[in-house]
Design a protein around this motif. Structure first.
Motif, PDB file in Angstrom:
ATOM      1  N   MET A  40      36.028  39.482  43.893  1.00 57.76           N
ATOM      2  CA  MET A  40      35.916  39.730  42.455  1.00 57.76           C
ATOM      3  C   MET A  40      37.285  40.158  41.937  1.00 57.76           C
ATOM      4  N   VAL A  41      37.603  39.784  40.735  1.00 58.10           N
ATOM      5  CA  VAL A  41      38.922  40.053  40.176  1.00 58.10           C
ATOM      6  C   VAL A  41      38.785  40.798  38.858  1.00 58.10           C
ATOM      7  N   ILE A  42      39.419  41.960  38.795  1.00 63.58           N
ATOM      8  CA  ILE A  42      39.490  42.734  37.556  1.00 63.58           C
ATOM      9  C   ILE A  42      40.956  42.841  37.181  1.00 63.58           C
ATOM     10  N   THR A  43      41.277  42.725  35.904  1.00 69.14           N
ATOM     11  CA  THR A  43      42.681  42.729  35.504  1.00 69.14           C
ATOM     12  C   THR A  43      43.019  43.917  34.612  1.00 69.14           C
ATOM     13  N   ASP A  44      44.262  44.307  34.723  1.00 69.13           N
ATOM     14  CA  ASP A  44      44.847  45.320  33.852  1.00 69.13           C
ATOM     15  C   ASP A  44      45.024  44.713  32.453  1.00 69.13           C
ATOM     16  N   LYS A  45      45.196  45.563  31.473  1.00 62.63           N
ATOM     17  CA  LYS A  45      45.480  45.057  30.127  1.00 62.63           C
ATOM     18  C   LYS A  45      46.868  44.456  30.052  1.00 62.63           C
ATOM     19  N   ASN A  46      47.750  44.903  30.937  1.00 60.36           N
ATOM     20  CA  ASN A  46      49.127  44.416  30.931  1.00 60.36           C
ATOM     21  C   ASN A  46      49.218  43.085  31.661  1.00 60.36           C
TER      22      ASN A  46
ATOM     23  N   SER B 129      50.950  39.193  47.786  1.00 59.34           N
ATOM     24  CA  SER B 129      50.696  40.319  48.674  1.00 59.34           C
ATOM     25  C   SER B 129      49.267  40.827  48.525  1.00 59.34           C
ATOM     26  N   VAL B 130      48.786  40.885  47.294  1.00 58.01           N
ATOM     27  CA  VAL B 130      47.409  41.317  47.052  1.00 58.01           C
ATOM     28  C   VAL B 130      46.422  40.298  47.601  1.00 58.01           C
ATOM     29  N   LEU B 131      46.758  39.040  47.456  1.00 54.37           N
ATOM     30  CA  LEU B 131      45.898  37.981  47.985  1.00 54.37           C
ATOM     31  C   LEU B 131      45.746  38.127  49.499  1.00 54.37           C
ATOM     32  N   LEU B 132      46.852  38.374  50.189  1.00 55.82           N
ATOM     33  CA  LEU B 132      46.798  38.526  51.643  1.00 55.82           C
ATOM     34  C   LEU B 132      45.951  39.732  52.042  1.00 55.82           C
TER      35      LEU B 132
ATOM     36  N   ALA C  94      40.828  41.894  54.201  1.00 55.25           N
ATOM     37  CA  ALA C  94      39.675  42.805  54.132  1.00 55.25           C
ATOM     38  C   ALA C  94      38.366  42.038  54.280  1.00 55.25           C
ATOM     39  N   LEU C  95      38.304  40.863  53.648  1.00 56.39           N
ATOM     40  CA  LEU C  95      37.112  40.030  53.773  1.00 56.39           C
ATOM     41  C   LEU C  95      36.946  39.520  55.192  1.00 56.39           C
ATOM     42  N   ARG C  96      38.015  39.038  55.794  1.00 55.63           N
ATOM     43  CA  ARG C  96      37.952  38.494  57.153  1.00 55.63           C
ATOM     44  C   ARG C  96      37.654  39.574  58.193  1.00 55.63           C
ATOM     45  N   THR C  97      37.881  40.821  57.833  1.00 54.68           N
ATOM     46  CA  THR C  97      37.607  41.912  58.766  1.00 54.68           C
ATOM     47  C   THR C  97      36.163  42.388  58.657  1.00 54.68           C
ATOM     48  N   GLY C  98      35.463  41.944  57.624  1.00 57.60           N
ATOM     49  CA  GLY C  98      34.039  42.235  57.552  1.00 57.60           C
ATOM     50  C   GLY C  98      33.583  43.107  56.411  1.00 57.60           C
ATOM     51  N   ALA C  99      34.445  43.443  55.464  1.00 54.57           N
ATOM     52  CA  ALA C  99      33.998  44.218  54.306  1.00 54.57           C
ATOM     53  C   ALA C  99      32.906  43.437  53.575  1.00 54.57           C
ATOM     54  N   GLY C 100      31.850  44.131  53.186  1.00 54.58           N
ATOM     55  CA  GLY C 100      30.749  43.431  52.531  1.00 54.58           C
ATOM     56  C   GLY C 100      31.121  42.869  51.173  1.00 54.58           C
ATOM     57  N   LEU C 101      31.977  43.583  50.468  1.00 54.01           N
ATOM     58  CA  LEU C 101      32.385  43.193  49.124  1.00 54.01           C
ATOM     59  C   LEU C 101      33.829  43.613  48.926  1.00 54.01           C
ATOM     60  N   VAL C 102      34.631  42.738  48.349  1.00 60.46           N
ATOM     61  CA  VAL C 102      36.034  43.074  48.086  1.00 60.46           C
ATOM     62  C   VAL C 102      36.379  42.702  46.657  1.00 60.46           C
ATOM     63  N   SER C 103      36.929  43.671  45.937  1.00 66.13           N
ATOM     64  CA  SER C 103      37.407  43.441  44.569  1.00 66.13           C
ATOM     65  C   SER C 103      38.909  43.665  44.528  1.00 66.13           C
TER      66      SER C 103
ATOM     67  N   PRO D 273      47.471  42.843  37.627  1.00 66.38           N
ATOM     68  CA  PRO D 273      47.893  42.461  36.276  1.00 66.38           C
ATOM     69  C   PRO D 273      47.279  41.115  35.890  1.00 66.38           C
ATOM     70  N   LYS D 274      47.225  40.833  34.605  1.00 63.32           N
ATOM     71  CA  LYS D 274      46.597  39.599  34.122  1.00 63.32           C
ATOM     72  C   LYS D 274      47.231  38.338  34.710  1.00 63.32           C
ATOM     73  N   CYS D 275      48.538  38.403  35.015  1.00 62.73           N
ATOM     74  CA  CYS D 275      49.225  37.205  35.489  1.00 62.73           C
ATOM     75  C   CYS D 275      48.677  36.694  36.818  1.00 62.73           C
ATOM     76  N   GLY D 276      47.931  37.528  37.542  1.00 71.39           N
ATOM     77  CA  GLY D 276      47.415  37.094  38.830  1.00 71.39           C
ATOM     78  C   GLY D 276      45.983  36.596  38.808  1.00 71.39           C
ATOM     79  N   TYR D 277      45.368  36.595  37.623  1.00 71.40           N
ATOM     80  CA  TYR D 277      43.941  36.274  37.549  1.00 71.40           C
ATOM     81  C   TYR D 277      43.627  34.888  38.101  1.00 71.40           C
ATOM     82  N   ASN D 278      44.282  33.870  37.593  1.00 75.39           N
ATOM     83  CA  ASN D 278      43.998  32.494  38.020  1.00 75.39           C
ATOM     84  C   ASN D 278      44.306  32.300  39.505  1.00 75.39           C
ATOM     85  N   ILE D 279      45.366  32.960  39.987  1.00 76.20           N
ATOM     86  CA  ILE D 279      45.746  32.832  41.399  1.00 76.20           C
ATOM     87  C   ILE D 279      44.618  33.337  42.296  1.00 76.20           C
ATOM     88  N   LEU D 280      44.145  34.561  42.035  1.00 75.98           N
ATOM     89  CA  LEU D 280      43.099  35.160  42.873  1.00 75.98           C
ATOM     90  C   LEU D 280      41.788  34.410  42.761  1.00 75.98           C
ATOM     91  N   GLN D 281      41.388  34.054  41.532  1.00 70.16           N
ATOM     92  CA  GLN D 281      40.109  33.369  41.363  1.00 70.16           C
ATOM     93  C   GLN D 281      40.110  32.003  42.023  1.00 70.16           C
TER      94      GLN D 281
END
Length: 503
Positions: free
Chosen positions: A299-305, A263-266, A271-280, A284-292
């Protein structure tokens, strides 16, 4: 396109007659001629039985004019007058006499159930019994006639409004109103055409411009507006040649939990396809590899959990925060959301589990930044504001809610309604294929992407909803309703922007 009340349209008729120096009969002739032309365009002089059911008011008068004009074009027409009263409008009487001068096959009168005519499934039925001025339920044999017409399985064309529909409330007896295949409405659409409880009775809709007074239509105020391409296009902000990504903002998408990172990926991709200059994204950590892996542009920032949101990083200062998709409702996530709200001043977009957290913790409402955009589907809305008896009360409750909290609310549905600044905007793009998992996540990303580009939240919601539906329409045209998935909507955002300016 403005949506007016019955009283406003009556006033428009009166001013048109006065200012254009015509009679009400001439205005009726003009309106009916447009209907006749549309019928002729589609039937192409086919040898088909046309059965017109006319009331004895002005809607019936429209039906009599249409009957005369179709007869003059060579169609096989039979007229039935639904004789529910001794009172006839003047325009009905005038056009009744004109019809009798045109054909020897005079109208048959229906006074009770014994007079119901035979209707073959192959007949073409025109409903001109009651129009926009109906103010009471269809009772007795008149209600039975409407049921009888519906059960015939014939094609039904409604003139201006299906008989039995009210302009200002939902009928109590749903089996006693015409269920039209197609409605040809005059000048402007009516609110009931877009409400979930009544829209199915309208069928396909076409609005005919009958030339009502332009000054009145442009100056008359209304709280309701239908958003079509013209209205959406006026909201678009063109880009300057001399620009860089910093000019188009930074959208931060916060959400996700174990098994719900998609859901976050979508949202992020939208947001990127709509023209945002930068999207972060903050996940949670479990999604890091998926998003990257799936979206290197973000850009991907993760929670400690590892599996849920518990400690959201507040050090960033994005243009807009999009929160809630896939986040879950763990108590620690709710607490992290509360802290986020308390430290955020700019309007946010809140969707999905963010809305559910607010519903279950109403004290969070006081921390919502002004002009934030909430994007519930009907069940999420019900949890947020409570039950309603019908769609009209639902609109009243949402307007009260949005005004008291100074919010924008996007109520998702077949015709998505956008509430803000005391007005209601009804979207007219989109299709049934968009009723698929993740479509709402895409919409949230689109609106957030527009807000990041300095669109006002209400304008971003209106334009974003329209583009979302337009992209879905492009997908459906190429892939069908059934094969449409949410990722397709994201991928066709470029085509949607192009189509916004196509003739």
């Amino acid at each position: 396109m403005k949506i007016f009340s019955a009283a406003q349209l009556k006033k428009a008729d009166e001013l048109t007659i006065k200012n254009q120096g015509i009679t009400s009969t001439q205005l009726m002739e003009r309106a009916a001629s447009l209907v006749t032309n549309e019928i002729d365009k589609r039937l192409q002089r086919a040898d088909i039985a046309i059965k017109i059911f006319c009331g004895i008011g002005n809607n019936g008068g429209d039906g009599l004019v249409i009957a005369r004009q179709l007869i003059e074009k060579g169609y096989r027409v039979k007229v039935f007058v639904v004789n529910y009263s001794d009172n006839r409008s003047q325009d009905f009487l005038i056009n009744y006499d004109r019809l009798k001068e045109t054909t020897n096959d005079w109208p048959e009168y229906i006074k009770d159930e014994d007079d119901f005519p035979e209707i073959d499934p192959n007949d073409f039925v025109i409903d001109a019994i009651f129009g926009i001025g109906l103010n009471r339920p269809l009772e007795g044999w008149i209600g039975e006639l409407v049921t009888y017409i519906n059960q015939s399985k014939a094609f039904i064309l409604a003139i201006d409004m299906p008989s039995g529909l009210f302009s200002d409330r939902v009928p109590a007896e749903k089996d006693r109103l015409i269920s039209a295949n197609f409605t040809l409405s005059f000048q402007t659409p009516k609110l009931v055409f877009f409400l979930p409880q009544t829209m199915d009775y309208v069928g396909d809709l076409q609005v005919l411009d009958i030339g009502l007074d332009r000054d009145f239509l442009s100056s008359e105020k209304t709280n309701y507006e239908l958003i079509i391409k013209h209205e959406a296009r006026t909201l678009y902000k063109p880009r300057k040649s001399n620009s860089h990504k910093g000019n188009y903002g930074h959208a931060l998408v916060i959400g996700g939990s174990y098994g719900k990172i998609g859901s976050v990926l979508l949202s992020t991709k939208a947001a990127l396809r709509t023209g945002a200059g930068l999207v972060s994204t903050f996940i949670p950590k479990c999604g890091y590899n998926i998003l990257q892996t799936a979206l290197p542009e973000a850009m991907v920032i993760t929670d400690k959990n590892e599996e849920k949101l518990t400690n959201i990083d507040h050090r960033m200062d994005p243009s807009v925060i999009c929160f809630g998709m896939g986040a879950g409702k763990d108590p620690k996530t709710v607490e992290a959301f509360k802290e986020l709200l308390q430290k955020t001043e700019k309007p946010m977009l809140i969707d999905a589990d963010g809305l559910n957290m607010i519903s279950e913790n109403q004290e969070l409402l006081e921390f919502l930044p002004k002009k934030s955009v909430l994007t519930p589907h009907p069940k999420e809305l019900q949890r947020l504001i409570g039950d309603w008896k019908d769609d009209f009360q639902k609109i009243e409750k949402v307007q009260e809610f949005t005004q008291s909290h100074d919010l924008v609310l996007v109520l998702k549905g077949s015709h998505t309604f956008i509430f803000g600044d005391g007005h209601v905007y009804i979207n007219n793009s989109g299709n049934p294929g968009m009723a698929t998992a993740g479509s709402g996540d895409v919409l949230s990303g689109i609106i957030a992407g527009l807000i990041s580009q300095q669109y006002e939240p209400l304008a971003a919601a209106i334009l974003g909803v329209y583009l979302h539906g337009l992209s879905g329409d492009i997908v459906a045209e190429n892939r069908s309703y059934q094969a449409l998935i949410s990722g397709d909507i994201v991928e066709n955002m470029g085509a949607a922007f192009q189509a916004l300016f196509a003739d």
